[in-house]
Scaffold this active site. Sequence first.
Site, PDB file in Angstrom:
ATOM      1  N   SER A 245      10.407   4.355 -10.462  1.00  0.00           N
ATOM      2  CA  SER A 245       9.383   3.194 -10.124  1.00  0.00           C
ATOM      3  C   SER A 245       9.244   2.446 -11.508  1.00  0.00           C
ATOM      4  O   SER A 245      10.199   1.802 -11.664  1.00  0.00           O
ATOM      5  CB  SER A 245       7.864   4.055  -9.809  1.00  0.00           C
ATOM      6  OG  SER A 245       7.128   3.359  -9.454  1.00  0.00           O
ATOM      7  N   ASP A 424      10.576   5.073   1.499  1.00  0.00           N
ATOM      8  CA  ASP A 424      10.006   4.400   0.705  1.00  0.00           C
ATOM      9  C   ASP A 424       9.557   3.124   1.157  1.00  0.00           C
ATOM     10  O   ASP A 424      10.330   2.049   1.293  1.00  0.00           O
ATOM     11  CB  ASP A 424      10.750   4.015  -0.604  1.00  0.00           C
ATOM     12  CG  ASP A 424       9.853   3.455  -1.860  1.00  0.00           C
ATOM     13  OD1 ASP A 424       8.854   3.107  -1.826  1.00  0.00           O
ATOM     14  OD2 ASP A 424      10.208   3.758  -3.051  1.00  0.00           O
ATOM     15  N   HIS A 453       7.931   6.850  -1.612  1.00  0.00           N
ATOM     16  CA  HIS A 453       8.081   6.573  -2.944  1.00  0.00           C
ATOM     17  C   HIS A 453       8.023   7.553  -3.808  1.00  0.00           C
ATOM     18  O   HIS A 453       8.877   7.592  -4.830  1.00  0.00           O
ATOM     19  CB  HIS A 453       6.891   5.394  -3.233  1.00  0.00           C
ATOM     20  CG  HIS A 453       7.175   4.706  -4.676  1.00  0.00           C
ATOM     21  ND1 HIS A 453       8.171   4.045  -5.187  1.00  0.00           N
ATOM     22  CD2 HIS A 453       6.577   5.130  -5.851  1.00  0.00           C
ATOM     23  CE1 HIS A 453       8.341   3.780  -6.467  1.00  0.00           C
ATOM     24  NE2 HIS A 453       7.206   4.208  -6.637  1.00  0.00           N
TER      25      HIS A 453
END
Length: 547
Positions: A245, A424, A453
């Site tokens: 991320s 995701d 995610h």
Amino acid sequence: ATPAIRRGDEASRSASWPKPALGSAVLISAAAAPTAMQASKTLRIDAPASEPPHLKAQLSSPLSSLTSPQTPHTPATPAIRQKQALDDEYGAMDNNDSILEVPSFTLESGLTLTQCKVAYRTWGTLNAQHDNVLFIAHALTGNAACDSWWGLLLGPGRAFDTDTYYVVCANMLGSCYGTTGPLHQMPTDAPPVWAARREGTPRALAGSRYAADFPYCTVRDTVALHYELLQHLGVASVHAVIGGSAGGMQALEWSIMYPDFVQRCVALACGASQSAWQLGISESQRQAIYRDAEWNDGFYALGNPPREGLNIARQQAMIWYRSQQAYDRKFARDPQPPNGGGVAERANLTSGGGPTMGGAPPTYAVEGYLEHQGLKFIDRFDANTYVALTRLIDSHDVGRGRGGVDLALSQIRCPVLVVGISSDVLYPIEMQRELAARIPRSTLRIVTSIQGHDGFLLEGKRIGALITASLQDDGLSPQPESGASGTSGGETPTMLSDDEGASPTVRQLTLALPRTMDAMNEALARTPRMKKPPLATAKGQEWFFGI
């Protein structure tokens, strides 16, 4: 104090930045770090024994709890049935960090932070060549304690093998877990020139904290500050930078900004830049904070922060961090017995005459879960910090000032493992496919998971296996022919899929079709092989290899 770190123009940023002179920062064992309630305590922290001898220090200094600030009023947490609760992506956080203080650090904007602190932790031992380093970059609201949120990957014999590697994790610039951010006090001897007068204005509620006067920081600023840290730890080169991320964004920037310093890169659940979709999601969360009655343009009193706005922002984020499948599997449309502890439940108790009159709407388990997550978050985070860090990730664009995304990615020289999560919705796998198609020495892995995610954190076992393989590979993928990048030449990224939707014993390995027979043979040569790959066994295992 050493002069501010020199920054060149954008063209020079795409190459290796000049090394700062050693001695431009000092190591202290702990620093006075503010929290929501400034509840200070004095701790004595030793620098980790595995650090280079010249950095060991043992000092006593006040250290405030950044992890569990006590608020004057905390609403009762709605009851959550254990079987319905989704796993939290972060474990317990503490603040047993070492602190590096950089006397002067100049941001991309040109503004300079004085007495800039970096909180970090290390595990393992730095080898004689000072090159066995794994740098772990954390996500948006994480901290330097990667053992609390990626603990399955850290330790002897694991992906981050502390018998082999010197593992370093540092807190992002602008965070509230030790690195300089909005909660920190502005230097009294050199207050920032950009900070407006507060005395006699509503801004005075913020005291001498940076608050909303904390300057705009970028992903590249964080990477540059962490490079300072590694220089002062005596690191000669980094075996791999690994992050998911927001951490994946940092990993990509590391590979571009310091190509001679970084030997490998692992970027999980991220893209080449923040899209309009992601910019909008970040802004909708900030708007929830802005509209809290206590926001006061970011100059709120420390004891009365905009809790409700931050609570709602977190609830929004928790929806994007997971997937429809994950929520349906855990909660479905199950009711949540009202207990009056949550905002929604209190409203439902009076709506339409309440439950006794039959006019109240039902309360669902997912409502209680989201409210629980919001309440838990405001006990460990700060509103200004959330605004600053979402702005920081919104700065992510590897092509900015470098001739565009395609050109920037084509210039990455080190092997890059790109990992996506099939479900995701925040950073869809199309973004990871784009990275793999444009980075010359890339390998793409897609993990099939319903976790959304946050699968890069929650699918620790499978993520760890992928990282372990990439760290042991001497190049991940062969260098493509001159002028080729991604799938445009002989090199083709691969995709690994562990399918939860089918039998748990089914594993699929798929290679995208190479363009030449030589490339196909090379791809086949890299394909993991079983000693006896059966089409079927007594245990029902089935293996499919497709090209």
